[in-house]
Scaffold this active site. Sequence first.
Site, PDB file in Angstrom:
ATOM      1  N   SER A 122       0.833  -1.202   0.000  1.00 23.63           N
ATOM      2  CA  SER A 122       0.000   0.000   0.000  1.00 23.63           C
ATOM      3  C   SER A 122       0.871   1.256   0.000  1.00 23.63           C
ATOM      4  CB  SER A 122      -0.915   0.005   1.229  1.00 23.63           C
ATOM      5  OG  SER A 122      -0.147  -0.098   2.407  1.00 23.63           O
ATOM      6  N   ASP A 167       8.717  -2.844  -4.888  1.00 24.02           N
ATOM      7  CA  ASP A 167       7.332  -2.359  -4.832  1.00 24.02           C
ATOM      8  C   ASP A 167       7.124  -1.137  -5.716  1.00 24.02           C
ATOM      9  OD1 ASP A 167       7.201  -4.367  -3.020  1.00 24.02           O
ATOM     10  OD2 ASP A 167       7.053  -3.072  -1.252  1.00 24.02           O
ATOM     11  N   TYR A 214      12.078  -5.946   9.689  1.00 28.91           N
ATOM     12  CA  TYR A 214      12.557  -5.833   8.306  1.00 28.91           C
ATOM     13  C   TYR A 214      13.978  -5.270   8.269  1.00 28.91           C
ATOM     14  CZ  TYR A 214      12.457  -4.639   3.318  1.00 28.91           C
ATOM     15  OH  TYR A 214      12.735  -4.544   1.989  1.00 28.91           O
TER      16      TYR A 214
HETATM   17  C1  GLA Z   1       8.656  -5.220   1.321  1.00 28.80           C
HETATM   18  C2  GLA Z   1       9.676  -4.274   0.699  1.00 28.80           C
HETATM   19  C3  GLA Z   1      10.231  -4.870  -0.590  1.00 28.80           C
HETATM   20  C4  GLA Z   1      10.717  -6.303  -0.395  1.00 28.80           C
HETATM   21  C5  GLA Z   1       9.671  -7.139   0.332  1.00 28.80           C
HETATM   22  C6  GLA Z   1      10.164  -8.516   0.709  1.00 28.80           C
HETATM   23  O1  GLA Z   1       7.528  -5.295   0.511  1.00 28.80           O
HETATM   24  O2  GLA Z   1       9.116  -3.025   0.448  1.00 28.80           O
HETATM   25  O3  GLA Z   1      11.259  -4.045  -1.079  1.00 28.80           O
HETATM   26  O4  GLA Z   1      11.941  -6.321   0.283  1.00 28.80           O
HETATM   27  O5  GLA Z   1       9.213  -6.489   1.513  1.00 28.80           O
HETATM   28  O6  GLA Z   1      10.404  -9.290  -0.426  1.00 28.80           O
END
Ligand code: GLA
Length: 387
Positions: A122, A167, A214
Amino acid sequence: MRTQAIALFHRAFGGSPGTVASAPGRVNLLGEHTDYNGGPVLPMAISARTTVAVGPGEPGWLELVSARDGVVARVRWDGVMPDGWTRYIVGVQRELAARGSAPRGARLAVASDVPVGGGLSSSAALTVSTARALADLAGADLPPADLIGVAHRAEANQVGVRCGIMDQTIAVRGRAGHALLLECATGRTRAIPVRARLLLFDTGVRHQLGDGAYNTRRAECEAALDILRLTEPGLEYLAGWPARRVQTLRRLLSGTLRSRALHVVTETARTRAGADLLSRGRVRAFGRLLDASHESCRRQYECSAPELDLVVRAARRAGAWGARLTGAGWGGCVLALVGADSARPGTREEAIRAAVNRSFLRAYGREPSVTVLRAGPGARRERVQLE
Ligand code: GLA
């Protein structure tokens, strides 16, 4: 969403917007946590989109309203970074300003059917649509590569999630009926036709990437790369370690770092193989790679969640050709491959839906939402006039 954004703009600010733009959410078919490791990803834009209607505003200020709560926020875009969703917009404005492509002030109305925090990107749908609309309002030229760059820097540098480039790239370059094989080290892309029936189960479990898991994974991958470089000084990215030398990698690393690196290296191989299988219509074999990817995410990368594992297991038992979490993980959605789209998967699809709902209801007292996925187009300008 277009009509909603324009009507919202009218209600909140009066008059018509100067420009309107939209961008899609995405699912990632294969290649999880490989993008920031210089590996390949295979995302596909979905039909859920975010639309932003924009008009000129007072210099130095942004006025923002979202259809989710209808409350108008007023922020100085060069002041203290606000909290919540508005910082994505402020981030975009700042990045556009840095390259001389921003309006001096603006009013923005946002409408979206991309679920927030569901792993469907999103945030990139929001940053990309906002960047497109604001640059257009400023009369600035923003070619696709620059649009991706502005949206990515807004999130990485301004908001502080050290995300990869997947993304933003798919939100800009998505193409109806296709997934995109993106090699993140080189930026090379290849459109892959998706001739498969895919279901998306949203567990409703929400995560905040800013929470730290993350960024922690990213740091672990960097630490693993540093160690491997002692032996292979030329290794540029973790994903650059050849899959056939996985035994050496096992020897050089241990514990958590070994697990993370094993995921990245094997996922890299799976993604390239998967894109190849999908492009040749070998959907069943592709599905086996989805299963392997989920197991690797769960065990080696530890980015799954019990709710995701339950959906994956139930879908597989009911006959799915493959199932895996999609997106960063720790919550969000599961992708289930029903079959090739030519194979009339009617009964199997019903069985999968019923089995997942039943298991989820038993475990958590509610059902996940389910949608049939179709690959949609990337970012675009929308008509400003309501007809
Ligand atoms: C999130 C991040 C992406 C990627 C994914 C995991 O969506 O924004 O850049 O690292 O996680 O694949």
